[in-house]
Scaffold this motif. Structure first.
Motif, PDB file in Angstrom:
ATOM      1  N   THR A 164       3.842   7.687   4.882  1.00 42.57           N
ATOM      2  CA  THR A 164       3.341   6.500   4.186  1.00 42.57           C
ATOM      3  C   THR A 164       4.226   6.178   2.989  1.00 42.57           C
ATOM      4  N   ARG A 165       4.546   4.922   2.841  1.00 38.99           N
ATOM      5  CA  ARG A 165       5.344   4.505   1.690  1.00 38.99           C
ATOM      6  C   ARG A 165       5.036   3.058   1.337  1.00 38.99           C
ATOM      7  N   PRO A 166       5.195   2.701   0.081  1.00 37.74           N
ATOM      8  CA  PRO A 166       4.974   1.302  -0.315  1.00 37.74           C
ATOM      9  C   PRO A 166       6.101   0.409   0.181  1.00 37.74           C
ATOM     10  N   GLY A 192       2.884  -3.071  -9.044  1.00 40.29           N
ATOM     11  CA  GLY A 192       2.948  -4.257  -8.203  1.00 40.29           C
ATOM     12  C   GLY A 192       2.888  -3.973  -6.724  1.00 40.29           C
ATOM     13  N   VAL A 193       2.232  -2.914  -6.288  1.00 40.44           N
ATOM     14  CA  VAL A 193       2.192  -2.574  -4.865  1.00 40.44           C
ATOM     15  C   VAL A 193       1.145  -3.408  -4.158  1.00 40.44           C
ATOM     16  N   ARG A 194       1.602  -4.211  -3.207  1.00 37.70           N
ATOM     17  CA  ARG A 194       0.694  -5.036  -2.405  1.00 37.70           C
ATOM     18  C   ARG A 194       0.963  -4.860  -0.911  1.00 37.70           C
ATOM     19  N   ALA A 195       1.728  -3.860  -0.551  1.00 37.70           N
ATOM     20  CA  ALA A 195       2.004  -3.617   0.871  1.00 37.70           C
ATOM     21  C   ALA A 195       2.373  -2.157   1.067  1.00 37.70           C
ATOM     22  N   LEU A 196       2.022  -1.632   2.231  1.00 34.13           N
ATOM     23  CA  LEU A 196       2.390  -0.262   2.572  1.00 34.13           C
ATOM     24  C   LEU A 196       2.777  -0.192   4.039  1.00 34.13           C
ATOM     25  N   ARG A 197       3.488   0.878   4.363  1.00 29.97           N
ATOM     26  CA  ARG A 197       3.863   1.162   5.738  1.00 29.97           C
ATOM     27  C   ARG A 197       3.496   2.613   6.025  1.00 29.97           C
ATOM     28  N   THR A 198       2.864   2.873   7.154  1.00 28.53           N
ATOM     29  CA  THR A 198       2.490   4.224   7.525  1.00 28.53           C
ATOM     30  C   THR A 198       2.646   4.403   9.032  1.00 28.53           C
ATOM     31  N   THR A 199       2.634   5.650   9.480  1.00 29.08           N
ATOM     32  CA  THR A 199       2.718   5.950  10.907  1.00 29.08           C
ATOM     33  C   THR A 199       1.387   6.521  11.370  1.00 29.08           C
ATOM     34  N   VAL A 200       0.852   5.938  12.435  1.00 24.70           N
ATOM     35  CA  VAL A 200      -0.400   6.399  13.021  1.00 24.70           C
ATOM     36  C   VAL A 200      -0.070   7.213  14.272  1.00 24.70           C
ATOM     37  N   ALA A 201      -0.630   8.425  14.337  1.00 21.43           N
ATOM     38  CA  ALA A 201      -0.404   9.283  15.509  1.00 21.43           C
ATOM     39  C   ALA A 201      -1.438   8.946  16.583  1.00 21.43           C
ATOM     40  N   THR A 202      -1.033   8.165  17.568  1.00 28.99           N
ATOM     41  CA  THR A 202      -1.939   7.763  18.649  1.00 28.99           C
ATOM     42  C   THR A 202      -1.685   8.648  19.870  1.00 28.99           C
ATOM     43  N   PRO A 203      -2.611   8.681  20.820  1.00 29.63           N
ATOM     44  CA  PRO A 203      -2.384   9.442  22.050  1.00 29.63           C
ATOM     45  C   PRO A 203      -1.182   8.960  22.848  1.00 29.63           C
ATOM     46  N   HIS A 204      -0.719   7.750  22.561  1.00 29.85           N
ATOM     47  CA  HIS A 204       0.415   7.179  23.289  1.00 29.85           C
ATOM     48  C   HIS A 204       1.726   7.296  22.517  1.00 29.85           C
ATOM     49  N   ALA A 208       3.844   2.322  14.080  1.00 29.96           N
ATOM     50  CA  ALA A 208       4.102   1.903  12.700  1.00 29.96           C
ATOM     51  C   ALA A 208       3.110   0.807  12.330  1.00 29.96           C
ATOM     52  N   VAL A 209       2.407   1.000  11.224  1.00 32.37           N
ATOM     53  CA  VAL A 209       1.411   0.030  10.771  1.00 32.37           C
ATOM     54  C   VAL A 209       1.754  -0.424   9.364  1.00 32.37           C
ATOM     55  N   TYR A 210       1.797  -1.731   9.177  1.00 32.03           N
ATOM     56  CA  TYR A 210       2.001  -2.334   7.864  1.00 32.03           C
ATOM     57  C   TYR A 210       0.702  -2.986   7.418  1.00 32.03           C
ATOM     58  N   VAL A 211       0.325  -2.739   6.169  1.00 36.92           N
ATOM     59  CA  VAL A 211      -0.830  -3.406   5.559  1.00 36.92           C
ATOM     60  C   VAL A 211      -0.304  -4.174   4.362  1.00 36.92           C
ATOM     61  N   VAL A 212      -0.617  -5.457   4.294  1.00 39.11           N
ATOM     62  CA  VAL A 212       0.032  -6.298   3.289  1.00 39.11           C
ATOM     63  C   VAL A 212      -0.905  -7.367   2.754  1.00 39.11           C
ATOM     64  N   HIS A 213      -0.706  -7.688   1.494  1.00 34.17           N
ATOM     65  CA  HIS A 213      -1.362  -8.838   0.859  1.00 34.17           C
ATOM     66  C   HIS A 213      -0.289  -9.583   0.084  1.00 34.17           C
TER      67      HIS A 213
END
Length: 327
Positions: A164-166, A192-204, A208-213
């Motif tokens: 996970t990182r901003p 001023g952090v309004r977005a992040l990037r993280t890795t989700v460990a799925t069965p497949h 990469a998931v980005y959450v942003v405002h």
């Protein structure tokens, strides 16, 4: 002697042709004072003028105006006609939800409860405040053992998270908005952090998931449709997505603009809107009391949206959005 039907209502005919040209050539409208961007955010509503002009044409018995209306109707249907049908498909491997919970939300406990009831594997929240962050965490903790928060955005997950990182989508000088809107939290004021990037460990495999405002937009007397902060964030986010090594990407968040807006070409050229490919209708999300635009988005790459929908109203001024995605 009364005018012939083809000579009646020249103004109505001219307005119909103008409406058709604006809808068809919206990308060529100069963005002076943000006018082009504003038109694109409200583009679906161009269709609302058609029945008004048609009523005027029938009242004036203007054959020329009726014929001229063929242009805007044809253009509108070519752009948005497909959104009038249900494009969803059964199946999917993962449900994701995104919600701008609103810094002034009077009932964060109820909002967290309603979001948890969605059963989604991933829930992204935007506009988190220091005061409400703990309430959302408490309300989601039982069903979502993994979570990350950076500044005013966060992700709650049923699956493990890592890396996970901003993502920097905020420029140092936010212009006139800095004098009209206070920081939403101490964290935002500090970094001023309004977005992040993280890795989700799925069965497949990893996702990469980005959450942003992205930054707010304003209609200002001297500046017109002010979008400088948002547009800077859109460009920065597009660069981050372009550099993303994971082939599978999901972007969740409040972009403060629709995917028709030219400001998001860098994103929409790389990511696909879940609502446009697998939704039912326009999926408008803001304002919650009477939605007129979809500014809350779920965009994907490397995975396929199977269905997309809008969740019921919470205590926020935005409606939550959800999508079922599959490999």
């Amino acid at each position: 002697m009364p005018l012939a039907p083809w000579k009646r209502g020249p103004l109505l005919a001219a307005l119909a042709l103008l409406l058709g040209l604006v809808t068809a050539l919206h990308a060529r409208i100069p963005n002076v004072g943000g006018f082009g961007s504003l038109v694109e955010n409200l583009l679906p509503w161009c269709g609302a003028f058609v029945p008004v002009l048609l009523a005027g044409a029938l009242w004036r018995r203007s054959a020329s105006a009726v014929v001229a209306l063929v242009l805007p109707v044809t253009v509108w249907l070519s752009l948005f006609g497909g959104l009038l049908t249900d494009r969803s498909h059964p199946g999917g491997d993962l449900t994701v939800v995104s919600h701008n919970v609103d810094a002034g939300n009077p009932d964060p406990t109820g909002t967290a409860r309603e979001l948890a009831a969605s059963g989604a594997e991933l829930i992204a929240l935007e506009e988190l405040t220091d005061q409400a962050r703990g309430t959302y965490g408490k309300g989601l903790a039982q069903a979502y053992p993994y979570h990350v928060v950076r500044g005013t955005v966060g992700l709650w997950s049923k699956l493990p998270l890592s890396d996970t990182r901003p993502v920097n989508v905020v420029r140092g000088d936010v212009g006139p908005l800095a004098r009209t809107k206070p920081a939403q939290s101490a964290a935002e004021a500090a970094d001023g952090v309004r977005a992040l990037r993280t890795t989700v460990a799925t069965p497949h495999g990893p996702l990469a998931v980005y959450v942003v405002h992205l930054g707010s937009v304003r209609v200002m007397p001297r500046r017109g449709f002010w979008t400088d902060s948002r547009d800077f964030g859109a460009r920065a986010l597009a660069k981050a997505v372009a550099a993303e090594r994971n082939k599978r990407v999901v972007l969740l968040g409040d972009l403060n603009g629709t995917t028709d807006d030219r400001a998001f070409h860098g994103l929409t050229s790389r990511l696909t809107s879940a609502q446009k490919t697998a939704g039912n209708g326009f999926g408008f999300t803001w304002p919650a009391s009477f939605p007129i635009a979809r500014i809350d988005q779920i965009l994907v790459r490397g995975v396929r949206a199977r269905s997309s929908w809008v969740l019921p109203e919470t205590g926020s001024d935005h409606l939550p959005v959800a999508a079922r995605i599959g490999w």
